[in-house]
Scaffold this active site. Structure first.
Site, PDB file in Angstrom:
ATOM      1  N   ILE A 290      -0.297   2.834  -1.100  1.00 35.13           N
ATOM      2  CA  ILE A 290       0.920   3.225  -0.375  1.00 35.13           C
ATOM      3  C   ILE A 290       1.709   4.032  -1.398  1.00 35.13           C
ATOM      4  O   ILE A 290       1.842   3.615  -2.553  1.00 35.13           O
ATOM      5  CB  ILE A 290       1.700   1.997   0.152  1.00 35.13           C
ATOM      6  N   SER A 291       2.191   5.207  -1.012  1.00 35.34           N
ATOM      7  CA  SER A 291       2.864   6.099  -1.971  1.00 35.34           C
ATOM      8  C   SER A 291       4.182   5.488  -2.470  1.00 35.34           C
ATOM      9  O   SER A 291       4.765   4.620  -1.803  1.00 35.34           O
ATOM     10  CB  SER A 291       3.148   7.450  -1.318  1.00 35.34           C
ATOM     11  N   ALA A 292       4.653   5.985  -3.603  1.00 35.80           N
ATOM     12  CA  ALA A 292       5.937   5.534  -4.152  1.00 35.80           C
ATOM     13  C   ALA A 292       7.061   5.919  -3.187  1.00 35.80           C
ATOM     14  O   ALA A 292       7.014   6.994  -2.577  1.00 35.80           O
ATOM     15  CB  ALA A 292       6.173   6.177  -5.508  1.00 35.80           C
TER      16      ALA A 292
END
Ligand code: SAM
Length: 235
Positions: free
Chosen positions: A62-64
């Site tokens: 999951i992206s930052a």
């Protein structure tokens, strides 16, 4: 516990605002509304409000939050928009988009790994976004013709070049945001399709994404790994 997460979410949003990743009230509202802690596996829930990518299984992340906020600002989705996302992962970015497009709009999100599509569906269900998001298993580098054209398209995996079918499936006046370039480092590219059908491309921040694997992405995982090894960069 949940009020603790609510507090941590509000703190992170304030920091992302200070740092300039969040620039509009609609993105701020969406980041405050969507509970990131309910889109990550149990063993990393504690880190949901650290500004960093987290593992979601199957070698994916999951992206930052800062990247999610920045890409959403670049995409500039509007209430009522029809949005296509490539790379559903946890479903978190799709929920942020759904929060902004509202019940008048819709998000179609494509994921190539069936187990992750299922994980995302469950997360969207329990957070109340499933009515506004349709998760599809498939190769998103081909876009999703049955619902085209789209007002906005966001790609959340690294493409070696801008996938042509996605540009075709964009409405005139529409916008696409994608990380484009070799592995491990890409550049965020913003593609605007003008009303006359011509294309304007702008380059933004340098980013690091997992590869887009598909017909208009990296052909397979082996090709992506070899390219990464040939880059000489150790990550
Ligand atoms: N947007 C996601 C989120 O909010 O959790 C994070 C996306 S993760 C960085 C990239 C995702 O793209 C992975 O789940 C990966 O399986 C998926 N992916 C890679 N190639 C794909 C393709 N051709 N079509 C659809 N999904 C793809």
């Amino acid at each position: 516990m949940s009020s603790d997460f609510t507090l941590r979410r509000a703190r992170l949003v304030a920091i992302l605002k200070d740092l300039g990743y969040i620039r509009s009230s609609k993105v701020e509202r969406a980041m405050l509304a969507v509970p990131r802690e309910l889109f990550v596996p149990d063993d990393v829930r504690e880190y949901a409000y650290d500004d960093r990518p987290l593992p979601i299984g199957y070698g994916q992340t999951i992206s930052a939050p800062s990247i999610v906020a920045h890409m959403t600002e670049l995409l500039d989705p509007r209430p009522g928009d029809r949005v296509l996302e490539i790379g559903t992962g946890s479903g978190y970015q799709a929920a942020i988009l759904a929060e902004i497009v509202g019940y008048q709009g819709h998000v179609w999100s494509i994921e190539r790994i069936p187990e992750l599509a299922e994980f995302a569906r469950r997360n969207l269900e329990r957070t109340g976004y499933i009515d506004r998001v349709t998760v599809i298993v498939g190769d998103g580098s081909l876009g999703y013709k049955p619902e085209a054209p789209y007002d906005r398209i966001m790609v959340t995996a690294a493409a070696p070049r801008i996938p042509e079918p996605l540009v075709e499936q964009l409405k005139p006046g529409g916008r696409l945001v994608a990380p484009v370039g070799p592995l491990p480092f890409q550049v965020l590219v913003v593609v605007d399709k003008r009303e006359d059908g011509s294309i304007e491309v702008r380059r933004d921040l340098e980013v690091v994404f997992v590869p887009l694997i598909g017909e208009y992405g990296w052909k397979n995982e082996r090709e992506a790994i070899l390219q990464l090894s040939n880059s000489g960069v150790i990550i």
